[in-house]
Design a protein around this motif. Sequence first.
Motif, PDB file in Angstrom:
ATOM      1  N   UNK A 519       0.822  -1.206   0.000  1.00  0.00           N
ATOM      2  CA  UNK A 519       0.000   0.000   0.000  1.00  0.00           C
ATOM      3  C   UNK A 519       0.857   1.256   0.000  1.00  0.00           C
ATOM      4  N   UNK A 520       1.832   1.309   0.900  1.00  0.00           N
ATOM      5  CA  UNK A 520       2.658   2.504   1.021  1.00  0.00           C
ATOM      6  C   UNK A 520       3.486   2.762  -0.231  1.00  0.00           C
ATOM      7  N   UNK A 521       4.003   1.698  -0.830  1.00  0.00           N
ATOM      8  CA  UNK A 521       4.811   1.896  -2.036  1.00  0.00           C
ATOM      9  C   UNK A 521       3.938   2.270  -3.233  1.00  0.00           C
ATOM     10  N   UNK A 522       2.720   1.729  -3.289  1.00  0.00           N
ATOM     11  CA  UNK A 522       1.785   2.123  -4.342  1.00  0.00           C
ATOM     12  C   UNK A 522       1.511   3.623  -4.272  1.00  0.00           C
ATOM     13  N   UNK A 523       1.197   4.107  -3.070  1.00  0.00           N
ATOM     14  CA  UNK A 523       0.907   5.533  -2.917  1.00  0.00           C
ATOM     15  C   UNK A 523       2.142   6.375  -3.222  1.00  0.00           C
ATOM     16  N   UNK A 524       3.268   5.975  -2.667  1.00  0.00           N
ATOM     17  CA  UNK A 524       4.493   6.782  -2.835  1.00  0.00           C
ATOM     18  C   UNK A 524       4.942   6.835  -4.293  1.00  0.00           C
ATOM     19  N   UNK A 525       4.988   5.674  -4.960  1.00  0.00           N
ATOM     20  CA  UNK A 525       5.506   5.641  -6.328  1.00  0.00           C
ATOM     21  C   UNK A 525       4.507   6.203  -7.343  1.00  0.00           C
ATOM     22  N   UNK A 576       3.831   2.875 -20.787  1.00  0.00           N
ATOM     23  CA  UNK A 576       4.950   2.411 -19.973  1.00  0.00           C
ATOM     24  C   UNK A 576       4.853   3.028 -18.576  1.00  0.00           C
ATOM     25  N   UNK A 577       5.219   2.248 -17.579  1.00  0.00           N
ATOM     26  CA  UNK A 577       5.276   2.748 -16.207  1.00  0.00           C
ATOM     27  C   UNK A 577       6.478   2.202 -15.485  1.00  0.00           C
ATOM     28  N   UNK A 578       6.952   2.938 -14.489  1.00  0.00           N
ATOM     29  CA  UNK A 578       8.134   2.534 -13.740  1.00  0.00           C
ATOM     30  C   UNK A 578       7.908   2.829 -12.263  1.00  0.00           C
ATOM     31  N   UNK A 579       8.496   2.007 -11.394  1.00  0.00           N
ATOM     32  CA  UNK A 579       8.386   2.198  -9.946  1.00  0.00           C
ATOM     33  C   UNK A 579       9.548   1.475  -9.277  1.00  0.00           C
ATOM     34  N   UNK A 580       9.837   1.860  -8.048  1.00  0.00           N
ATOM     35  CA  UNK A 580      10.915   1.189  -7.305  1.00  0.00           C
ATOM     36  C   UNK A 580      10.614   1.273  -5.816  1.00  0.00           C
ATOM     37  N   UNK A 581      11.427   0.591  -5.028  1.00  0.00           N
ATOM     38  CA  UNK A 581      11.247   0.637  -3.586  1.00  0.00           C
ATOM     39  C   UNK A 581      12.199  -0.294  -2.873  1.00  0.00           C
ATOM     40  N   UNK A 582      12.236  -0.180  -1.553  1.00  0.00           N
ATOM     41  CA  UNK A 582      13.044  -1.116  -0.764  1.00  0.00           C
ATOM     42  C   UNK A 582      12.313  -1.443   0.525  1.00  0.00           C
ATOM     43  N   UNK A 586      15.818  -5.671   0.950  1.00  0.00           N
ATOM     44  CA  UNK A 586      15.762  -5.951  -0.479  1.00  0.00           C
ATOM     45  C   UNK A 586      15.399  -4.710  -1.269  1.00  0.00           C
ATOM     46  N   UNK A 587      15.923  -4.619  -2.487  1.00  0.00           N
ATOM     47  CA  UNK A 587      15.691  -3.462  -3.356  1.00  0.00           C
ATOM     48  C   UNK A 587      15.083  -3.946  -4.661  1.00  0.00           C
TER      49      UNK A 587
END
Length: 720
Positions: A519-525, A576-582, A586-587
């Motif tokens: 959830x948090x990475x979806x919102x942030x990215x 196209x879409x891009x996202x990242x997180x850790x 893990x990255x």
Amino acid sequence: MSENNLIEFLIEPERYELNAAPAYSFAMDRRQFFKSLGGGLVVLFLFKDAKAQESGGPGRQQNQQRPQEIGAWLHIAEDGSVTAYTGKVEVGQNIRTSLTQAVAEELRAPVASIKLVMGDTDLTPFDMGTFGSRTTPDMNLQLRKVAAAAREVLIDLAAEQWKTDRSALTASEGKITNAATKQSLTYGQLTKGQKLMKAVSGNAPLASAERWKVAGKSIPKVDGRAFVTGKHKYTSDMKLPGMLYGKILRPNAVGARLASVDTRGAESIAGVTVVRDGDFIGVAAPSPEAATSAIAAIKAEWKAPEPQPSSKDIFDYLKKHPAESQEGRGGNATVTGNVDEAMAAADKKLEQTYTVHYIAHVPLEPRAAVAEWRGESVTVWTGTQRPFGVRSELARAFHIPEERVRVIMPDTGSGYGGKHTGETAIEAARLARAAGKPVKVVWTRQEEFTWAYFRPAGVIEVKAALAKDGTVTAWEFHNYNSGPAAIRTPYNVANQKIEFHQTLYPLRQGSYRGLAATANNFARESFMDELAHAAKMDPLEFRLKNMKDARLKAVLEAAAEKFGWGKSKPAEGHGFGIACGFEKGGYVATCAEVAVDRASRAVKIVRAVNVFECGAIVNPDHLRSQIEGALVMGIGGALFESIQFENGRILNASLSEYRVPRFSDLPAIEVVMIDRKDLPSAGAGETPIIGIAPAVGNAIFDIAGVRLRTLPMAPIGLKS
């Protein structure tokens, strides 16, 4: 959050997730009550609204110490066979194989000579549970230390027997060899089957990843043939002599209370035992069919619960119903710099709200348990991620010491964070105690959808400020209910305010693969993508500009390179879409290509690239499987998985109504694994899932110009 709580949260955020409370606690009958007290006076304190211990949470289990003797972890028989013991469990992540590799690597014994005993509370050292991607960084390292210590003891034994300098001896292939004299002794000849009582110390040298000979290789799954041929027996396959089959009478809604019941119809069926203990009503019968018939014959009336929110108004409910803050579980903001001043001075400001629905775990194997009492002691076989936690639940439910409870976890069919609690074990044990025979309880798929806990729904509010050059100067992030995992931004922002808010919630909720990181990475990215467009910058360029973490930068650049980001434009109707997180050491970086059908508005993920780095890779093939599996699972939560409910009733409690990914939904998946042999190994079961949803959402915006801020994003395609 206190300093100690903050340290614990950073090490083990699961302890601060919202986890489901135990389902049962039975009253003692008079005989049990007085037997437990003996003589004397007793004073009982009743605590209102007492909070149940969460998964891995603070409590008695925290005080458990790992045994120091080698023999508690590892035994070498006279024939040279090696048995290693761990409280961790196998739920399809192939951890049995990688832990076997760890022992083989440091003990310098053949993989085929090593057997792991896992998740048996009578045989294995205490373990909090298999969750949080902790098995590889924690237990893998522990067993390596144990095996290395055992190896050094074996060298000492050989040196003593030969009256020679230990430096002349080497350990290899399950034996100690003296290169000068060509003498050798097998490990079994040295131990003679006796327990190694020396302590595990940190002095035994461990092989560096660059020198691994067994670890770091793609060896086949241990016992893999048993799983693909059907030889392996899951809990639901078990049969014990004289075993009965159990069924539980379920309420007609979450929170409903039993008003009246007539069990005479069930009691009239031959061989059926009916059990009532408060609101708990169940039957044990000679066959599954008889048990089903007996439950159907019970006439029950239920008192409806107070009106509850539905899936249609859940987000409004969460925002309007804060819960009293608890230490370590939200309510205290992390603040860096001065967000208000930075916002006031900003060239551009943006704020958005993102929401995530409740979703189910949908394990391949529904919950199941077999229970058998012998006198005042009980043994339960069940699929759980926390055998010792379930042991504690059983002990509390039946008011007996934990020493009288044994929990055995057969390798089981997936958990995804959804099998932390022991309700099925308790149900089977309660029926078995009444029937005087072993009882097996297997939940139906509908029960699994209705009475297991869910990934929490949540509301996430984000604000940020931008300088003219695209630098993020302020960041404010509030999560309501879904949890604090991965709540901190990985981007370099001078002024931050980040806060998790605990709220009241209508459904039973708990851990899910990746916890709140999805959830948090979806919102942030998603928000970072919105900021990039506001700054009129390429989403990749924008992220790299605001990033200092070299490891995150490496996976992001590798994903862009593999995907071909910026080298070509999407085909017509594609984006196209891009996202990242850790998270959890893990990255991950994910690129997605999405197609939207103009007529039907259906969304199809065409291609996905996932780049993952988790330090030194222990088993490449199995890591690849984890990454691919996480990505596929993430597609469901991204596009269509959502629990629909109203007034405590689950409205889509079947696989025909609850949409999970199908073969036709799968994109072409490309996985890139970065092997950092210079870094410790981290876990991989969770983090790879967090990139796909925002990458897909960003790709949908790229093609359709529609920004979707709710998970799932397109359960019935894009809305016109």
